[in-house]
Design a protein around this motif. Structure first.
Motif, short mmCIF file in Angstrom:
data_model
loop_
_atom_site.label_atom_id
_atom_site.label_comp_id
_atom_site.label_asym_id
_atom_site.label_seq_id
_atom_site.Cartn_x
_atom_site.Cartn_y
_atom_site.Cartn_z
N ALA A 1 7.27 6.81 15.93
CA ALA A 1 5.73 6.95 16.47
C ALA A 1 5.11 7.88 15.20
CB ALA A 1 5.97 7.97 17.42
N GLN A 2 5.70 8.58 14.53
CA GLN A 2 4.98 9.39 13.39
C GLN A 2 4.59 8.30 12.19
OE1 GLN A 2 7.27 12.24 11.69
NE2 GLN A 2 5.79 12.87 10.14
N LEU A 3 5.42 7.24 11.88
CA LEU A 3 5.10 6.02 11.07
C LEU A 3 3.89 5.55 11.45
CD1 LEU A 3 8.59 5.42 9.92
CD2 LEU A 3 7.04 6.30 8.38
N LYS A 4 4.01 5.04 12.91
CA LYS A 4 2.83 4.11 13.49
C LYS A 4 1.57 4.76 13.53
CE LYS A 4 0.88 1.25 16.40
NZ LYS A 4 1.30 1.30 17.80
N GLN A 5 1.56 6.27 13.58
CA GLN A 5 0.40 6.78 13.85
C GLN A 5 -0.34 7.11 12.58
OE1 GLN A 5 -0.62 10.23 12.77
NE2 GLN A 5 -2.56 10.08 13.85
N PHE A 6 0.22 7.20 11.47
CA PHE A 6 -0.30 7.65 10.13
C PHE A 6 -0.72 6.50 9.57
CE2 PHE A 6 3.85 8.22 8.10
CZ PHE A 6 3.81 7.29 6.66
N ILE A 7 0.26 5.28 9.72
CA ILE A 7 -0.12 3.99 9.18
C ILE A 7 -1.38 3.32 9.86
CG2 ILE A 7 0.48 1.76 8.92
CD1 ILE A 7 3.33 2.47 8.58
N SER A 8 -1.61 3.55 11.29
CA SER A 8 -2.57 2.95 11.90
C SER A 8 -3.84 3.79 11.93
CB SER A 8 -2.20 2.72 13.37
OG SER A 8 -1.81 4.01 13.92
N ALA A 9 -3.49 4.90 11.52
CA ALA A 9 -4.87 5.53 11.33
C ALA A 9 -5.90 5.64 10.15
CB ALA A 9 -4.51 7.26 11.23
N ASP A 10 -5.45 4.76 9.28
CA ASP A 10 -6.23 4.44 8.17
C ASP A 10 -7.16 3.20 8.74
OD1 ASP A 10 -7.36 3.43 5.64
OD2 ASP A 10 -5.32 3.33 5.04
N ALA A 11 -8.38 3.83 9.08
CA ALA A 11 -9.46 2.83 9.47
C ALA A 11 -9.88 1.67 8.49
CB ALA A 11 -10.72 3.73 10.01
N SER A 12 -9.58 1.95 7.31
CA SER A 12 -10.05 1.02 6.31
C SER A 12 -9.34 -0.13 6.08
CB SER A 12 -10.01 1.67 4.95
OG SER A 12 -8.72 2.14 4.42
N SER A 13 -7.99 -0.06 6.89
CA SER A 13 -7.08 -1.31 6.85
C SER A 13 -6.30 -1.59 8.17
CB SER A 13 -5.72 -0.96 5.79
OG SER A 13 -5.29 0.25 6.15
N PRO A 14 -7.28 -2.14 9.26
CA PRO A 14 -6.55 -2.35 10.41
C PRO A 14 -5.67 -3.59 10.51
CG PRO A 14 -8.89 -3.26 10.17
CD PRO A 14 -8.80 -2.61 9.10
N LYS B 1 0.82 -1.18 0.16
CA LYS B 1 0.08 0.08 -0.12
C LYS B 1 1.01 1.17 0.06
CE LYS B 1 -4.00 2.24 2.21
NZ LYS B 1 -5.21 2.04 3.03
N ARG B 2 1.99 1.10 0.66
CA ARG B 2 2.82 2.54 0.70
C ARG B 2 4.33 1.94 0.49
NH1 ARG B 2 -0.66 2.72 5.12
NH2 ARG B 2 -2.21 4.25 4.97
#
Length: 292
Positions: A54-67, A12-13
């Motif tokens: 922390a920044q990487l974790k935050q924006f990757i996990s913030a995608d609610a469409s792909s938990p 995805k990224r």
């Protein structure tokens, strides 16, 4: 050969991360006594790397469409990149990390062996006059040399994805994170997006622990414009035409040719006729005869 499963397993990224502040960034005289590959992070560099994680974790996990997301790391073998990776890793659980691979081809540009500060200053001044891409450091590499090995790495990366060497479950969104160095990452982007040497010369280096996110668009192309703003891309040295291409890629079908991007044709030809009928064949004949 067509791979019907390929679209499902594309990452995805693809996320590029430069190492944190190193002792060499703080004091260039460090290179005269410490091998480049052994230059450590500073305390500030360690803090930067933890913040990047922390920044990487935050924006990757913030995608609610792909938990059910996962990450896979590629890292340069240098001490400062490995240390950066270790600190980034503090933000992720074992469940989320499916693998890591040390990759020598994304190492720092080779500037020679021990680097004498005064000599390197003069050498870098010469590079500015010669051009950053083709200038080869004495006993070292040019950016063009780095381009060749990064291109080889990219081919291997796609084989890893295509053959699922990463052991990626297609039901999980995959994020490839590449921890490397400023020039190697600029060259990576140049190769990926088919930027010219002239366009490379205008690119700015990533800051320590700077992040560039290439995200898969709706049509299957990767784009910087999905995660990053136009203002950010201008700051990085992308021209308006390059930014327009990134926006096009965000929705373009995979493999399409962006005929609206000026550098694909206009940068190489002064005037191309719109059709065969528009070409003056008499002028062509006279030109060939005059050269005979």
């Amino acid at each position: 050969m067509h791979h019907p499963h390929r679209r499902a397993i594309l990452p995805k990224r693809i996320i590029l991360v430069r190492h944190g502040e190193s002792q060499g960034n703080l004091d260039t005289s460090a290179y005269s006594t410490i091998p480049d590959n052994k230059i450590p992070l500073t305390p500030e560099g360690i803090t930067q790397a933890r913040h990047a994680g922390a920044q990487l974790k935050q924006f990757i996990s913030a995608d609610a469409s792909s938990p059910n997301w996962r990450v896979y790391f590629y890292v340069s073998p240098y001490e400062r990149t490995r240390s950066t990776l270790r600190e980034i890793g503090r933000s992720f659980s074992k469940k989320r990390v499916i693998g890591v691979r040390e990759e020598c081809r994304i190492r720092e540009q080779d500037f020679g062996n021990f680097q004498v500060k005064e000599r390197m200053k003069a050498v870098k001044e010469t590079r500015e006059r010669f051009g950053r891409f083709f200038y080869r450091f004495p006993e070292g590499e040019s950016a063009a040399d780095v381009f060749d090995r990064v291109s080889s790495f990219l081919e291997s990366l796609w084989r890893d994805v295509d053959m699922n060497r990463l052991h990626h479950d297609p039901s999980h969104d995959l994020n490839l994170i590449i921890v490397s160095h400023g020039l190697a990452l600029r060259v990576f982007l140049m190769k990926w997006f088919k930027w010219t040497v002239e366009q490379f010369e205008y690119l700015n280096n990533l800051g320590n622990c700077g992040i560039r996110v290439m995200q898969l668009g709706s049509g299957g192309e990767y784009s910087l414009a999905i995660h990053h703003t136009e203002e950010e891309m201008l700051e990085w040295g992308l021209s308006p035409e390059m930014i327009a291409d990134q926006k096009w890629r965000a929705k373009a079908a995979r493999g399409e040719w962006n005929e609206h991007c000026p550098w694909y044709l206009d940068a190489f030809f002064d005037n191309l006729a719109d059709s065969d009928e528009s070409v003056d064949t008499d002028d062509q004949t006279n030109s060939f005869n005059s050269c005979a």
